[in-house]
Design an enzyme around this catalytic site. Structure first.
Site, mmCIF file in Angstrom:
data_model
loop_
_atom_site.group_PDB
_atom_site.id
_atom_site.type_symbol
_atom_site.label_atom_id
_atom_site.label_comp_id
_atom_site.label_asym_id
_atom_site.label_seq_id
_atom_site.Cartn_x
_atom_site.Cartn_y
_atom_site.Cartn_z
ATOM 1 N N GLU A 11 4.930 -5.425 -2.603
ATOM 2 C CA GLU A 11 3.871 -4.490 -2.290
ATOM 3 C C GLU A 11 4.090 -3.883 -0.908
ATOM 4 O O GLU A 11 3.259 -3.965 -0.010
ATOM 5 C CB GLU A 11 2.513 -5.209 -2.338
ATOM 6 C CG GLU A 11 2.140 -5.637 -3.729
ATOM 7 C CD GLU A 11 1.841 -4.476 -4.637
ATOM 8 O OE1 GLU A 11 0.890 -3.750 -4.353
ATOM 9 O OE2 GLU A 11 2.551 -4.294 -5.599
ATOM 10 N N LEU A 155 4.330 -7.135 2.804
ATOM 11 C CA LEU A 155 3.043 -6.835 2.171
ATOM 12 C C LEU A 155 2.540 -5.516 2.736
ATOM 13 O O LEU A 155 2.842 -5.160 3.875
ATOM 14 C CB LEU A 155 2.014 -7.930 2.474
ATOM 15 C CG LEU A 155 2.308 -9.348 1.984
ATOM 16 C CD1 LEU A 155 1.206 -10.288 2.466
ATOM 17 C CD2 LEU A 155 2.400 -9.396 0.471
ATOM 18 N N ASP A 156 1.729 -4.815 1.961
ATOM 19 C CA ASP A 156 1.084 -3.625 2.489
ATOM 20 C C ASP A 156 0.303 -3.969 3.748
ATOM 21 O O ASP A 156 -0.198 -5.087 3.906
ATOM 22 C CB ASP A 156 0.077 -3.076 1.473
ATOM 23 C CG ASP A 156 0.727 -2.386 0.313
ATOM 24 O OD1 ASP A 156 1.926 -2.103 0.385
ATOM 25 O OD2 ASP A 156 0.021 -2.138 -0.683
ATOM 26 N N LYS A 157 0.141 -2.995 4.593
ATOM 27 C CA LYS A 157 -0.675 -3.166 5.796
ATOM 28 C C LYS A 157 -2.052 -3.701 5.437
ATOM 29 O O LYS A 157 -2.582 -4.601 6.110
ATOM 30 C CB LYS A 157 -0.796 -1.830 6.536
ATOM 31 C CG LYS A 157 -1.672 -1.874 7.772
ATOM 32 C CD LYS A 157 -1.739 -0.514 8.439
ATOM 33 C CE LYS A 157 -2.639 -0.545 9.663
ATOM 34 N NZ LYS A 157 -2.721 0.773 10.333
ATOM 35 N N ARG A 261 -0.510 -2.748 -7.445
ATOM 36 C CA ARG A 261 -1.431 -1.613 -7.376
ATOM 37 C C ARG A 261 -1.089 -0.576 -8.445
ATOM 38 O O ARG A 261 -1.974 -0.039 -9.116
ATOM 39 C CB ARG A 261 -1.382 -1.003 -5.974
ATOM 40 C CG ARG A 261 -1.891 -1.964 -4.900
ATOM 41 C CD ARG A 261 -1.515 -1.504 -3.505
ATOM 42 N NE ARG A 261 -2.188 -0.258 -3.144
ATOM 43 C CZ ARG A 261 -1.912 0.422 -2.031
ATOM 44 N NH1 ARG A 261 -0.970 -0.018 -1.195
ATOM 45 N NH2 ARG A 261 -2.571 1.536 -1.765
#
Length: 336
Positions: A11, A155-157, A261
């Protein structure tokens, strides 16, 4: 192991700003090797750089990625997405982090939502890399490069949860091999709009950059990379016959950029609060729960990370609960 054999993104929030170059190849260039023809048409990109961009899927013809620089060129309009320049060498910063495990070889932590993993244009400070450089005091693996020392996956922010970083090159190589073999347990918790159907299943698609928006990822009919997510609805909220929201456990086999997502949106049940893939408003009770919870991000948490220590051989497994914002949203959803 070849570089293309390993996909480090879990992600990943690294779709950096980029510029797009348009190159028009005419009938007189048909049959010429593609990378050579494009290099002649684009003055500021070398043939080697173009070949690398083709390999990354960043060159398209009529919206479809081209796959080989050695292929014969076809007349048409080629679009080349050139990533932004890499940021300067990051500085150590005394930023608090939650450490779950640490030894001489690696460190496991619970990343907070809102913290980018590594520096990128427009976000050069305050990242996990900056924090690790301070915490580990120079003992991070250099394999990830100047801007991403020690980083094996990302990982995404705005995704919270468990991550591992390498402190030595041996650990970095070993962890990379585990990810490449899909030999790591990775489970995420998502709170979704509606619920995916059936309640338990596998999403198996190809994921790549969206032809319509290069800053997004999308499920593709061809091109991209294989992406596999196993999911299970752990709890549904609202009417039993038509849930308004759900808590979904997603187990990753692959780790493509924004995979969960994209896959949840593909199933018609995007993560709540997702500003990129959560098109469409949730039902009013869910919207009210979102607003009351204070959640200002996608409701996604990397809950479980399990692997065999690449140096000691010890079996390690870490699990953390969703942070307060997601927990509060789930509590309010349960009252619907």
């Amino acid at each position: 192991m070849k570089p293309d054999d390993f996909e480090p993104d879990l992600e990943a929030d690294d779709l950096a700003p980029e510029r797009e170059i348009e190159a028009v190849l005419g009938p007189d260039q048909a049959g010429v090797r593609l990378d050579k023809a494009l290099a002649e048409a684009v003055a500021d990109l070398s043939r080697a750089r173009l070949q690398a961009l083709i390999d990354e899927g960043a060159v398209t013809l009529d919206g479809a990625p081209v796959t080989s620089g050695s292929a014969k060129a076809k007349p048409g309009i080629y679009r080349i997405a050139v990533p932004a320049p890499a940021p300067a060498e990051p500085e150590a910063e005394a930023i608090p982090i939650t450490v779950l495990y640490e030894d001489a070889h690696l460190i496991v932590l619970d990343k907070a939502a809102g913290m980018a993993v590594h520096p990128a244009p427009g976000c050069e400070r305050g990242t996990l890399v900056n924090a690790l450089l301070h915490h580990c005091a120079g003992s991070l693996s250099g394999v990830g490069g100047v801007a991403r020392p020690g980083i094996v996956h990302r990982l995404d922010k705005d995704t919270s949860g468990v991550m591992v970083a390498a402190k030595t090159d041996a650990a970095h190589a070993g962890l990379s091999a585990l990810f490449a073999r899909h030999d790591i347990e990775r489970v995420y918790v998502a709170l979704t709009r509606g619920a995916p159907a059936p309640a338990r299943g596998t999403v198996e698609t190809r994921i790549g950059r969206s032809p319509g928006d290069r800053k997004k990822m999308a499920v593709l009919k061809s091109g991209g990379r294989e992406a596999v997510t196993f999911y299970k609805v752990e709890r549904a909220f609202g009417p039993a016959d038509k849930p308004l929201a759900a808590r979904v456990a997603c187990r990753l086999q692959t780790g493509r950029t924004h995979q969960i997502r994209v896959h949840m949106a593909h199933k018609g049940a995007p993560c709540l609060g997702d500003p990129v893939y959560g098109s469409g408003k949730p039902a009013k009770p869910v919207q009210e729960a979102l607003e009351a919870s204070g959640l200002g991000r996608q409701a996604l948490h990397a809950a479980v990370l399990g692997f065999v220590h690449p140096v000691t051989g010890e079996a390690l497994r870490f699990e953390t609960p969703p942070p307060a914002d997601m927990a509060e949203l789930e509590r309010r959803l349960a009252e619907i």
